[in-house]
Scaffold this motif. Structure first.
Motif, mmCIF file in Angstrom:
data_model
loop_
_atom_site.group_PDB
_atom_site.id
_atom_site.type_symbol
_atom_site.label_atom_id
_atom_site.label_comp_id
_atom_site.label_asym_id
_atom_site.label_seq_id
_atom_site.Cartn_x
_atom_site.Cartn_y
_atom_site.Cartn_z
ATOM 1 N N LYS A 7 2.938 -3.795 -3.525
ATOM 2 C CA LYS A 7 3.070 -2.374 -3.196
ATOM 3 C C LYS A 7 3.057 -2.191 -1.675
ATOM 4 N N PRO A 8 4.052 -1.483 -1.105
ATOM 5 C CA PRO A 8 4.053 -1.276 0.343
ATOM 6 C C PRO A 8 3.003 -0.244 0.775
ATOM 7 N N VAL A 9 2.597 -0.330 2.038
ATOM 8 C CA VAL A 9 1.642 0.616 2.616
ATOM 9 C C VAL A 9 2.450 1.649 3.397
ATOM 10 N N ASP A 10 2.403 2.904 2.969
ATOM 11 C CA ASP A 10 3.146 3.970 3.646
ATOM 12 C C ASP A 10 2.434 4.386 4.918
ATOM 13 N N LEU A 11 3.203 4.608 5.978
ATOM 14 C CA LEU A 11 2.654 5.090 7.249
ATOM 15 C C LEU A 11 2.881 6.592 7.333
ATOM 16 N N GLN A 45 7.451 -4.524 8.960
ATOM 17 C CA GLN A 45 7.579 -3.064 8.935
ATOM 18 C C GLN A 45 9.013 -2.702 8.595
ATOM 19 N N LYS A 48 9.246 3.477 7.273
ATOM 20 C CA LYS A 48 7.912 4.043 7.497
ATOM 21 C C LYS A 48 6.872 3.427 6.575
ATOM 22 N N HIS A 49 7.008 2.125 6.288
ATOM 23 C CA HIS A 49 5.983 1.458 5.504
ATOM 24 C C HIS A 49 5.885 -0.017 5.887
ATOM 25 N N GLU A 51 5.005 -4.017 4.646
ATOM 26 C CA GLU A 51 5.035 -4.894 3.487
ATOM 27 C C GLU A 51 4.333 -6.199 3.847
ATOM 28 N N ARG A 68 -3.263 -6.530 2.164
ATOM 29 C CA ARG A 68 -2.610 -5.246 1.897
ATOM 30 C C ARG A 68 -3.664 -4.149 1.714
ATOM 31 N N ALA A 72 -4.116 -0.786 4.017
ATOM 32 C CA ALA A 72 -4.137 0.565 3.452
ATOM 33 C C ALA A 72 -5.396 1.313 3.888
ATOM 34 N N VAL A 75 -4.951 2.362 7.583
ATOM 35 C CA VAL A 75 -4.039 3.507 7.734
ATOM 36 C C VAL A 75 -4.756 4.794 7.339
#
Length: 176
Positions: A7-11, A45, A48-49, A51, A68, A72, A75
């Protein structure tokens, strides 16, 4: 691969990430945090996320999920911040912030002076409430745990320092 790591981390808006060879730095409105990457873990990157990609080394897949989760938390910390609330239960138990120290009166023969760690802010809205705030989730939890350890809640009357959402199950007193 770890399901968490996939799952990616959204910025969110206003949060930027700088990716180095062995370190990731996240900057936001509340401050800046950095994470040292384990050998075999890379962060990329995209838009806007962020990985997390594990390498081919043994154990890298297991470390990718942890990296990860740490990213998260970083952020969320630099955008919103973290907070733990403690309550003092007991007659005469008081807390007050004086300068860079927290003064606690917890029924001992002496007052406890706890120096506030760097990067953490402590507020006392009332004499029986303590708010521990900061950007680093681990440090906020550790500081709250250290304050609670000065007088943990006892099981018969529930007196002591407890988290605001903690439920104390009281024991029944000994019968004659």
């Amino acid at each position: 691969m770890s399901r968490v790591a996939k799952k990616p981390v959204d910025l969110p808006q206003g949060v930027t990430a700088t990716i180095g060879a062995d370190q990731v730095t996240v900057k936001g409105a509340k401050g800046s945090l950095s994470l040292a990457l384990q050998h075999g873990i890379t962060v990329v990157q995209k838009d806007k996320h962020l990985e997390v990609q594990p390498g081919a080394t043994e154990g890298a897949q297991a470390l990718a999920g942890a990296a990860r989760a740490h990213l998260a938390n970083m952020v969320a910390g630099v955008s919103k911040g973290y907070e733990k609330k403690l309550e003092l239960v007991g007659v005469g138990y008081r807390a007050a912030v004086q300068g860079k120290a927290l003064n606690l009166t917890l029924g001992y023969s002496h007052a406890i002076v706890y120096p506030i760690p760097e990067g953490i802010s402590i507020e006392t809205p009332s004499q029986t409430e303590i708010l521990v705030k900061g950007t680093d989730r681990q440090r906020v939890g550790q500081t709250a745990s250290e304050i609670r350890a000065f007088r943990a809640p006892e099981p018969y009357k529930g007196k002591g320092v407890k988290y605001s959402d903690e439920k104390i199950s009281l024991k029944e007193a000994k019968k004659k």
